[in-house]
Scaffold this motif. Structure first.
Motif, PDB file in Angstrom:
ATOM      1  N   LYS A  40       0.813  -1.216   0.000  1.00 56.06           N
ATOM      2  CA  LYS A  40       0.000   0.000   0.000  1.00 56.06           C
ATOM      3  C   LYS A  40       0.851   1.273   0.000  1.00 56.06           C
ATOM      4  O   LYS A  40       0.503   2.250  -0.674  1.00 56.06           O
ATOM      5  CB  LYS A  40      -0.940   0.024   1.204  1.00 56.06           C
ATOM      6  CG  LYS A  40      -0.237   0.139   2.548  1.00 56.06           C
ATOM      7  CD  LYS A  40      -1.207   0.355   3.685  1.00 56.06           C
ATOM      8  CE  LYS A  40      -0.451   0.545   4.997  1.00 56.06           C
ATOM      9  NZ  LYS A  40      -1.353   0.777   6.137  1.00 56.06           N
ATOM     10  N   THR A  41       1.964   1.301   0.738  1.00 55.58           N
ATOM     11  CA  THR A  41       2.753   2.539   0.849  1.00 55.58           C
ATOM     12  C   THR A  41       3.354   2.966  -0.485  1.00 55.58           C
ATOM     13  O   THR A  41       3.202   4.127  -0.898  1.00 55.58           O
ATOM     14  CB  THR A  41       3.846   2.398   1.927  1.00 55.58           C
ATOM     15  OG1 THR A  41       3.220   2.092   3.181  1.00 55.58           O
ATOM     16  CG2 THR A  41       4.632   3.682   2.059  1.00 55.58           C
ATOM     17  N   LYS A  44       0.452   4.192  -2.690  1.00 58.99           N
ATOM     18  CA  LYS A  44      -0.039   5.517  -2.305  1.00 58.99           C
ATOM     19  C   LYS A  44       0.975   6.603  -2.687  1.00 58.99           C
ATOM     20  O   LYS A  44       0.588   7.696  -3.113  1.00 58.99           O
ATOM     21  CB  LYS A  44      -0.325   5.562  -0.803  1.00 58.99           C
ATOM     22  CG  LYS A  44      -1.519   4.727  -0.386  1.00 58.99           C
ATOM     23  CD  LYS A  44      -1.725   4.717   1.113  1.00 58.99           C
ATOM     24  CE  LYS A  44      -2.330   5.995   1.615  1.00 58.99           C
ATOM     25  NZ  LYS A  44      -2.770   5.902   3.023  1.00 58.99           N
ATOM     26  N   PHE A  75       0.721  10.906   4.473  1.00 55.24           N
ATOM     27  CA  PHE A  75       0.794   9.626   5.176  1.00 55.24           C
ATOM     28  C   PHE A  75       0.491   9.762   6.669  1.00 55.24           C
ATOM     29  O   PHE A  75       0.554   8.784   7.400  1.00 55.24           O
ATOM     30  CB  PHE A  75       2.176   8.987   4.991  1.00 55.24           C
ATOM     31  CG  PHE A  75       2.369   8.390   3.630  1.00 55.24           C
ATOM     32  CD1 PHE A  75       1.832   7.146   3.328  1.00 55.24           C
ATOM     33  CD2 PHE A  75       3.062   9.068   2.638  1.00 55.24           C
ATOM     34  CE1 PHE A  75       2.010   6.588   2.070  1.00 55.24           C
ATOM     35  CE2 PHE A  75       3.232   8.517   1.384  1.00 55.24           C
ATOM     36  CZ  PHE A  75       2.707   7.271   1.091  1.00 55.24           C
ATOM     37  N   GLU A 158      -6.850   8.254   2.707  1.00 52.92           N
ATOM     38  CA  GLU A 158      -7.528   7.672   3.862  1.00 52.92           C
ATOM     39  C   GLU A 158      -7.597   6.154   3.816  1.00 52.92           C
ATOM     40  O   GLU A 158      -8.022   5.525   4.789  1.00 52.92           O
ATOM     41  CB  GLU A 158      -8.957   8.230   3.953  1.00 52.92           C
ATOM     42  CG  GLU A 158      -9.047   9.734   4.170  1.00 52.92           C
ATOM     43  CD  GLU A 158      -8.508  10.149   5.523  1.00 52.92           C
ATOM     44  OE1 GLU A 158      -8.485   9.305   6.442  1.00 52.92           O
ATOM     45  OE2 GLU A 158      -8.097  11.308   5.664  1.00 52.92           O
ATOM     46  N   ASN A 160      -6.228   2.410   3.913  1.00 51.55           N
ATOM     47  CA  ASN A 160      -5.093   1.777   4.586  1.00 51.55           C
ATOM     48  C   ASN A 160      -4.835   0.351   4.132  1.00 51.55           C
ATOM     49  O   ASN A 160      -4.148  -0.409   4.812  1.00 51.55           O
ATOM     50  CB  ASN A 160      -5.320   1.790   6.101  1.00 51.55           C
ATOM     51  CG  ASN A 160      -5.292   3.195   6.663  1.00 51.55           C
ATOM     52  OD1 ASN A 160      -4.362   3.953   6.381  1.00 51.55           O
ATOM     53  ND2 ASN A 160      -6.292   3.548   7.437  1.00 51.55           N
ATOM     54  N   SER A 161      -5.400  -0.018   3.002  1.00 48.47           N
ATOM     55  CA  SER A 161      -5.194  -1.357   2.479  1.00 48.47           C
ATOM     56  C   SER A 161      -4.875  -1.275   0.988  1.00 48.47           C
ATOM     57  O   SER A 161      -5.474  -0.478   0.257  1.00 48.47           O
ATOM     58  CB  SER A 161      -6.441  -2.223   2.694  1.00 48.47           C
ATOM     59  OG  SER A 161      -6.453  -3.349   1.847  1.00 48.47           O
ATOM     60  N   GLU A 232     -13.858   0.330   4.076  1.00 50.70           N
ATOM     61  CA  GLU A 232     -12.945   1.489   4.032  1.00 50.70           C
ATOM     62  C   GLU A 232     -13.384   2.499   2.985  1.00 50.70           C
ATOM     63  O   GLU A 232     -13.406   3.709   3.241  1.00 50.70           O
ATOM     64  CB  GLU A 232     -11.522   1.015   3.707  1.00 50.70           C
ATOM     65  CG  GLU A 232     -10.719   0.634   4.913  1.00 50.70           C
ATOM     66  CD  GLU A 232      -9.216   0.714   4.644  1.00 50.70           C
ATOM     67  OE1 GLU A 232      -8.484   0.881   5.619  1.00 50.70           O
ATOM     68  OE2 GLU A 232      -8.800   0.629   3.485  1.00 50.70           O
TER      69      GLU A 232
END
Length: 441
Positions: A40-41, A44, A75, A158, A160-161, A232
């Motif tokens: 995910k990071t 994003k 983040f 927003e 997180n997955s 989410e």
């Protein structure tokens, strides 16, 4: 002194977040449907970097500039370890993250494996971060004339997955087409419905989310990849999304999503408007309310409203919901009329009886969509001939045929368990009297 410093930091963070809320991400649909081989990071961070691109003026040398303040705000990183975490994220993105892109070339498919951001530069004495995109990824990010999707960067921040982000991008791709053709025309009503109620094969979704070898149990796949992601997305983005499973034989073959856009106080670019003082907005709002009232009045006098109540699909209390009833009048009742012309009112009643007997849970906001989906699939099945007496009739479903009277087909979705109580019957009688009096006037 420290409290003043902390207050200044908070003010800067708020300003940075407001700036980020104005950003939008634009990317080609082939990139959205590609396989994101990353966590995910990095995903994003890639979306954040895309938001820095001016699609009208492509960046020189494929390079954009980002501030550390924006990065940490995006983040939501505020601890003392943020710089080392930033370095770890960059390292992971460059060494492990890539896209597998499949592009249809007419004669067949081209496959590409692209590391999107091979070069990142920063230092410890100023706020600037330099990001250079790979040349191979740029056609998917600039000069996009067709087959592209635009969405709000603030929605992505927003989530997180990894699966939430991938699914959100795909849902945005479909809903953008719905909004485009709803405004510009060029598509039939059933085609528009497909855009905001998109369907996808489970196998295709597994490929896109890179879960072919993960969550092999169907229950785990739906729980961790689908349901958690939709929670989410519905909580943090512009969309409210639900889904239903479509079976082929005994196995789940496809998933159909139902997308509804929330009322937003801001446009996609994040610029707030004083809408209450905007004459055009006020006029549009007034016209919408007048139209809704007219639809509500028509629904109150429609025979299909009484049929829904008789079959316990609609309660007398729900009958007083203006939005619900106007949507039924606009989206569902024309389909019931079409069905009645083919199989008569008794046939419509039989259809509603089948829908009512299907024992599945549903939530009130989805009532219109469920009823509409059921009748549309019945009409499209091609088996809407008037049934003969003492003859078993079969209803066609995807991948199977179900005899009427034995088991209700899977596409007749919700469970409407509402029993008409004494209070509801009294309320219904009161509504009938008021409606009769208004018609006499």
């Amino acid at each position: 002194m420290s409290s003043i410093t902390e207050k200044t930091k908070n003010q800067k963070q708020v300003l940075t977040l407001n700036k980020l809320s104005k950003r939008k991400v634009v990317e080609h649909n082939d990139l959205i449907t590609s396989i994101a081989k990353m966590d995910k990071t990095p995903l994003k961070m890639f979306e954040l970097a895309i938001s820095c691109i001016d699609t009208e003026n492509p960046p020189k040398d494929n390079t954009v500039f980002l501030s550390k303040r924006e990065l940490f705000a995006f983040f939501k990183v505020s601890d003392n370890d943020k710089h080392s975490r930033f370095k770890q994220s960059i390292r992971a993105m460059q060494k492990e993250a890539y896209f597998e892109i499949k592009e249809n070339k007419g004669k067949g498919f081209d496959f590409e494996s692209i590391i999107p951001i091979p070069y990142v530069k920063w230092n410890d004495y100023n706020d600037e971060v330099t990001i250079r995109f790979d040349q191979a990824i740029m056609p998917y990010l600039i000069n996009l004339k067709k087959n592209f999707t635009q969405h709000a960067l603030s929605d992505i921040s927003e989530l997180n997955s990894k699966y939430s982000i991938i699914l959100y991008r795909w849902l945005s791709m479909n809903y953008n087409q719905y909004e485009h053709y709803a405004n510009k025309g060029g598509r039939r009503q059933n085609q528009l419905s497909e855009y905001c109620n998109p369907e996808i094969k489970v196998a295709e979704l597994r490929t896109m989310t890179d879960t072919i070898n993960e969550y092999k149990e169907t229950y785990h796949f739906f729980r961790y990849v689908i349901e958690n992601s939709l929670k989410e997305i519905s909580k943090h983005t512009h969309f409210n999304v639900t889904y239903e499973k479509i079976k082929k034989g005994r196995s789940i073959d496809s998933i159909q999503f139902h997308i509804a856009k929330k009322e937003q106080p801001q446009e996609l670019n994040g610029e707030y408007k004083e809408r209450e003082q905007d004459p055009a907005y006020l006029q549009g709002k007034a016209n919408k309310e007048v139209n809704q009232q007219a639809l509500f009045a028509e629904a109150m006098q429609s025979k299909y409203t009484m049929e829904l109540i008789t079959s316990t699909l609609l309660s007398p209390v729900e009958m007083t919901d203006i939005t619900l009833m106007s949507n039924l009048q606009q989206e569902v009742y024309p389909l019931y009329k079409q069905l009645e012309e083919i199989i008569g009112l008794k046939g419509v009643r039989k259809h509603l009886e089948y829908v009512s007997n299907k024992k599945l849970d549903y939530s009130k906001p989805n009532l219109v969509k469920y009823l509409k989906t059921a009748v549309m699939r019945y009409l499209e099945s091609g088996d809407t001939k008037q049934p003969e007496e003492d003859k078993t009739r079969y209803i066609k479903t995807k991948g199977k045929v179900a005899p009427v009277g034995s088991r209700t087909p899977d596409w007749f979705v919700p469970d409407y368990k509402n029993e008409t109580t004494l209070e509801e019957q009294q309320e219904l009688d009161r509504i009938k009297i008021e409606l009769s009096d208004s018609m006499k006037k």
